[in-house]
Design an enzyme around this catalytic site. Structure first.
Site, PDB file in Angstrom:
ATOM      1  N   HIS A  63      30.220  33.564  38.970  1.00  0.00           N
ATOM      2  CA  HIS A  63      30.609  33.031  37.710  1.00  0.00           C
ATOM      3  C   HIS A  63      31.853  33.760  37.022  1.00  0.00           C
ATOM      4  O   HIS A  63      31.835  35.045  37.352  1.00  0.00           O
ATOM      5  CB  HIS A  63      29.330  33.129  36.666  1.00  0.00           C
ATOM      6  CG  HIS A  63      28.213  32.108  37.048  1.00  0.00           C
ATOM      7  ND1 HIS A  63      27.044  31.788  36.589  1.00  0.00           N
ATOM      8  CD2 HIS A  63      28.088  31.536  38.195  1.00  0.00           C
ATOM      9  CE1 HIS A  63      26.353  30.819  37.082  1.00  0.00           C
ATOM     10  NE2 HIS A  63      26.721  30.691  38.250  1.00  0.00           N
ATOM     11  N   GLU A  65      32.062  35.106  34.237  1.00  0.00           N
ATOM     12  CA  GLU A  65      31.679  36.460  33.596  1.00  0.00           C
ATOM     13  C   GLU A  65      31.741  37.450  34.642  1.00  0.00           C
ATOM     14  O   GLU A  65      32.157  38.737  34.335  1.00  0.00           O
ATOM     15  CB  GLU A  65      30.180  36.165  32.851  1.00  0.00           C
ATOM     16  CG  GLU A  65      30.317  35.212  31.601  1.00  0.00           C
ATOM     17  CD  GLU A  65      29.769  33.746  32.140  1.00  0.00           C
ATOM     18  OE1 GLU A  65      29.023  33.046  31.443  1.00  0.00           O
ATOM     19  OE2 GLU A  65      30.130  33.268  33.299  1.00  0.00           O
ATOM     20  N   CYS A  93      24.773  32.224  31.336  1.00  0.00           N
ATOM     21  CA  CYS A  93      23.528  31.801  32.085  1.00  0.00           C
ATOM     22  C   CYS A  93      22.793  32.935  31.931  1.00  0.00           C
ATOM     23  O   CYS A  93      23.133  34.136  31.674  1.00  0.00           O
ATOM     24  CB  CYS A  93      23.743  31.227  33.427  1.00  0.00           C
ATOM     25  SG  CYS A  93      24.250  32.631  34.706  1.00  0.00           S
ATOM     26  N   CYS A  96      24.218  35.945  34.312  1.00  0.00           N
ATOM     27  CA  CYS A  96      25.623  36.617  33.433  1.00  0.00           C
ATOM     28  C   CYS A  96      25.033  37.459  32.402  1.00  0.00           C
ATOM     29  O   CYS A  96      25.666  38.384  32.249  1.00  0.00           O
ATOM     30  CB  CYS A  96      26.499  35.486  33.265  1.00  0.00           C
ATOM     31  SG  CYS A  96      27.324  34.789  34.597  1.00  0.00           S
TER      32      CYS A  96
END
Length: 164
Positions: A63, A65, A93, A96
Site C-alpha cells: 500500500h 503508506e 487501513c 497501514c
C-alpha cells in the site's frame, strides 16, 4: 518569493503536501494501480514518497503508506519516525495504521475517508485505540474532493465494458 513549508500556516502546508501526494497517486494510476499516494514529511522536507504497488509487485502489503514508510525508514536509518507527518490520499487501513503506530509517526493527514476499510475513524479507529502505546494526531478531509474524484474515476473506468 513564496514562503517555505515551515512558514506556511498548518492548513496551507497540509494542502500543499496533499496536492503533492495526489500527484503521486496519479503516478500509481498510470501504472494500473489504485490511485493512492503517500508522503512522509519531516522538517518541511519530503523524506519519502510512495504509491500503491500491490499489482506491480504482486504484494498485498504494498500500500502507498507502507511503501512510503519503508523508504523513509531506509532514508533515516531507523524504523522510528517520531517527528514525521504522513500525508496519504485515502484513509489508512488497519494494516497501514498498525505500521504507522509502530513507526511512531507524529501526524497522519489523509484526504478522503475509506468507508469500507478505514482505520482512522471511519470503520474502526486503530490510530486512536486506547490499548495502543502510540496515538498520532489525525486530520482527515484535506483535498478530499480531489482524492475521492481520482478514486471514483479510476473505478468507473475499470467498470466500463467495451461495446461489442
Amino acid at each position: 518569493m513564496s514562503p517555505s513549508a515551515s512558514e506556511l500556516p498548518l492548513a496551507a502546508e497540509d494542502q500543499r503536501w496533499m496536492r503533492e501526494a495526489l500527484a503521486v497517486a496519479a503516478a500509481a494510476e498510470r501504472c494500473g494501480e489504485v490511485p493512492v499516494g503517500a508522503l512522509v514529511v519531516e522538517g518541511g522536507l519530503v523524506v519519502a514518497r510512495g504509491h500503491n504497488r500491490c499489482i506491480v509487485d504482486s504484494d498485498p502489503t504494498a500500500h502507498a503508506e507502507i511503501v512510503a514508510l519503508r523508504a523513509a525508514a531506509a532514508a533515516r536509518g531507523n524504523y522510528r519516525l517520531p517527528g514525521a507527518t504522513l500525508y496519504v490520499t485515502l484513509e489508512p487501513c488497519a494494516m497501514c495504521a498498525g505500521a504507522i503506530v509502530h513507526a511512531r509517526i507524529a501526524r497522519v493527514v489523509f484526504a478522503t475517508p475509506d468507508p469500507r476499510a478505514g482505520a482512522a475513524g471511519s470503520v474502526m479507529d486503530v490510530l486512536g485505540h486506547a490499548a495502543l502505546n502510540h496515538h498520532p494526531c489525525v486530520h482527515g478531509g484535506v483535498e478530499a474532493a480531489a482524492a475521492a474524484g481520482l478514486l471514483t474515476d479510476f473505478f468507473r473506468a475499470r467498470r466500463v465494458r467495451p461495446a461489442s
